[in-house]
Motif scaffolding. Structure first.
Motif, PDB file in Angstrom:
ATOM      1  N   VAL A   1      67.297  24.924  32.697  1.00  0.00           N
ATOM      2  CA  VAL A   1      65.758  24.779  33.691  1.00  0.00           C
ATOM      3  C   VAL A   1      65.190  25.718  33.472  1.00  0.00           C
ATOM      4  CG1 VAL A   1      64.847  24.257  35.298  1.00  0.00           C
ATOM      5  CG2 VAL A   1      66.800  23.526  35.378  1.00  0.00           C
ATOM      6  N   GLN A   2      63.913  26.318  32.977  1.00  0.00           N
ATOM      7  CA  GLN A   2      63.145  27.360  32.899  1.00  0.00           C
ATOM      8  C   GLN A   2      62.977  27.603  34.372  1.00  0.00           C
ATOM      9  OE1 GLN A   2      62.345  30.087  31.598  1.00  0.00           O
ATOM     10  NE2 GLN A   2      63.891  29.917  29.283  1.00  0.00           N
ATOM     11  N   LEU A   3      63.085  28.461  35.185  1.00  0.00           N
ATOM     12  CA  LEU A   3      62.146  29.173  36.245  1.00  0.00           C
ATOM     13  C   LEU A   3      61.863  30.356  36.473  1.00  0.00           C
ATOM     14  CD1 LEU A   3      64.371  27.362  39.097  1.00  0.00           C
ATOM     15  CD2 LEU A   3      62.150  27.112  38.390  1.00  0.00           C
TER      16      LEU A   3
ATOM     17  N   SER B   1      73.649  32.833  48.444  1.00  0.00           N
ATOM     18  CA  SER B   1      72.276  33.766  48.740  1.00  0.00           C
ATOM     19  C   SER B   1      71.707  32.908  49.066  1.00  0.00           C
ATOM     20  CB  SER B   1      72.537  34.619  47.494  1.00  0.00           C
ATOM     21  OG  SER B   1      73.831  35.578  46.966  1.00  0.00           O
ATOM     22  N   ARG B   2      70.840  33.160  50.277  1.00  0.00           N
ATOM     23  CA  ARG B   2      69.908  33.057  50.516  1.00  0.00           C
ATOM     24  C   ARG B   2      68.540  33.808  50.616  1.00  0.00           C
ATOM     25  NH1 ARG B   2      68.122  28.571  52.487  1.00  0.00           N
ATOM     26  NH2 ARG B   2      71.095  28.615  54.067  1.00  0.00           N
ATOM     27  N   LEU B   3      67.697  33.073  49.293  1.00  0.00           N
ATOM     28  CA  LEU B   3      66.617  34.182  48.682  1.00  0.00           C
ATOM     29  C   LEU B   3      65.337  33.619  49.731  1.00  0.00           C
ATOM     30  CD1 LEU B   3      65.560  36.622  47.026  1.00  0.00           C
ATOM     31  CD2 LEU B   3      64.993  34.532  45.502  1.00  0.00           C
ATOM     32  N   ILE B   4      63.964  34.117  50.533  1.00  0.00           N
ATOM     33  CA  ILE B   4      62.871  34.403  51.356  1.00  0.00           C
ATOM     34  C   ILE B   4      61.902  35.132  50.202  1.00  0.00           C
ATOM     35  CG2 ILE B   4      61.468  34.715  52.802  1.00  0.00           C
ATOM     36  CD1 ILE B   4      64.171  34.385  53.889  1.00  0.00           C
ATOM     37  N   VAL B   5      61.106  34.828  49.458  1.00  0.00           N
ATOM     38  CA  VAL B   5      59.729  36.012  48.908  1.00  0.00           C
ATOM     39  C   VAL B   5      58.809  35.405  49.185  1.00  0.00           C
ATOM     40  CG1 VAL B   5      59.159  36.181  46.764  1.00  0.00           C
ATOM     41  CG2 VAL B   5      61.260  35.288  46.726  1.00  0.00           C
ATOM     42  N   VAL B   6      58.627  36.570  50.024  1.00  0.00           N
ATOM     43  CA  VAL B   6      57.139  36.647  50.995  1.00  0.00           C
ATOM     44  C   VAL B   6      55.912  37.773  49.828  1.00  0.00           C
ATOM     45  CG1 VAL B   6      58.436  36.696  52.781  1.00  0.00           C
ATOM     46  CG2 VAL B   6      58.027  39.203  51.695  1.00  0.00           C
TER      47      VAL B   6
ATOM     48  N   LEU C   1      56.978  33.542  44.345  1.00  0.00           N
ATOM     49  CA  LEU C   1      57.035  32.246  46.154  1.00  0.00           C
ATOM     50  C   LEU C   1      58.330  31.215  46.089  1.00  0.00           C
ATOM     51  CD1 LEU C   1      53.727  32.937  47.412  1.00  0.00           C
ATOM     52  CD2 LEU C   1      55.473  33.674  48.233  1.00  0.00           C
ATOM     53  N   SER C   2      57.544  30.712  44.690  1.00  0.00           N
ATOM     54  CA  SER C   2      58.508  29.457  44.679  1.00  0.00           C
ATOM     55  C   SER C   2      60.446  29.920  44.332  1.00  0.00           C
ATOM     56  CB  SER C   2      58.242  28.461  43.150  1.00  0.00           C
ATOM     57  OG  SER C   2      58.350  29.862  42.183  1.00  0.00           O
TER      58      SER C   2
ATOM     59  N   ALA D   1      59.736  40.916  48.146  1.00  0.00           N
ATOM     60  CA  ALA D   1      58.437  40.948  47.951  1.00  0.00           C
ATOM     61  C   ALA D   1      58.014  40.382  47.007  1.00  0.00           C
ATOM     62  CB  ALA D   1      57.891  42.028  48.236  1.00  0.00           C
ATOM     63  N   VAL D   2      57.031  39.410  46.727  1.00  0.00           N
ATOM     64  CA  VAL D   2      56.552  38.594  45.437  1.00  0.00           C
ATOM     65  C   VAL D   2      55.698  39.410  44.510  1.00  0.00           C
ATOM     66  CG1 VAL D   2      54.513  38.053  44.253  1.00  0.00           C
ATOM     67  CG2 VAL D   2      55.247  36.770  46.164  1.00  0.00           C
TER      68      VAL D   2
END
Lengths: 112, 115
Positions: A60-62, A107-112, A83-84, A14-15
């Motif tokens: 890179v700043q993320l 590793s796959r990440l999905i943020v919802v 989300l990004s 989750a976000v």
């Protein structure tokens, strides 16, 4: 032979929640380690690299951070997901010459 | 700044046909050049690399690439493709002695091999 293992394979988060992704390299002493990020269907972007334990350089700043607590381990984390942050995270290693990078399974990440 | 261009986002070929994937780079000197392949839901696998010397390099699974300094290119080729070659192919470069050994990737070319 060197092996690189990433965990978890996939996450749905989750976000605003925290995240920790890990990477372990076996069979190689004192490797250079790297984190790359791939947006869905996109190209790859280097996030961090480390040439020794305890030293990490940000590319890179993320709103992410990385740590190298042991010679064979590289951790990517954040306290608050956006989300990004969704995408595919790849760990890689190279020898000290750094000429060639070898990637893990990701590793796959999905943020919802 | 350096860059990598892969002009073909998608390529469709029939099984048994030849394949060429184009890659052009922009850099004032000769960089290190790589081709990686990404199968669905997997990480990247190194196909081949070029540092210097013979401009034709052989890679895994019968892939080869040819470096051209005059054209700033590093095209990938395979004489006869198999359905299992369906994947995304990335061309990348790095600069000798660069901090972090950063790889600059192209956008990738998605290859579909029809039976």
């Amino acid at each position: 032979a060197q092996t690189i293992h990433q965990w978890p394979v996939a996450e749905i988060k989750a976000v605003g929640s925290p995240l920790s992704l890990g990477c372990t390299i076996k069979g190689k002493s004192s490797p250079n380690l790297y984190w790359y990020w791939q947006a869905t269907g996109g190209t790859l972007q280097q996030l961090f690299y480390s040439i020794t334990v305890g030293q990490v350089e940000s590319v890179v700043q993320l709103n992410l951070s990385a740590s190298r607590p042991k010679d064979d381990q590289f951790i990517l984390s954040t306290e608050k997901l956006l989300l990004s942050h969704s995408g595919f995270y790849l760990c890689a290693w190279s020898d000290n010459s750094g000429n060639t990078l070898y990637f893990g399974e990701g590793s796959r990440l999905i943020v919802v | 700044a350096q860059s990598v261009t892969q002009p073909d986002a998608r390529v469709t070929v029939s099984e048994g046909a030849s394949l060429q994937l184009r890659c052009k780079y922009s850099y004032s000197a000769t960089p290190y050049l790589f081709w990686y392949v990404q199968y669905p839901r997997q990480g990247l696998q190194l196909l081949l690399k070029y540092y210097s010397g013979d401009p034709v390099v052989q890679g895994v699974n019968s892939f080869e690439a040819e470096f051209s300094k005059s054209n700033s290119s590093f095209h990938l080729q395979k004489a006869s493709v198999h359905w299992s070659d369906s994947a995304v192919y990335f061309c990348a470069l790095s600069l000798p002695n660069s901090a972090g050994n950063k790889l600059t990737f192209g956008i990738g070319t998605r290859v579909l091999v029809r039976p």
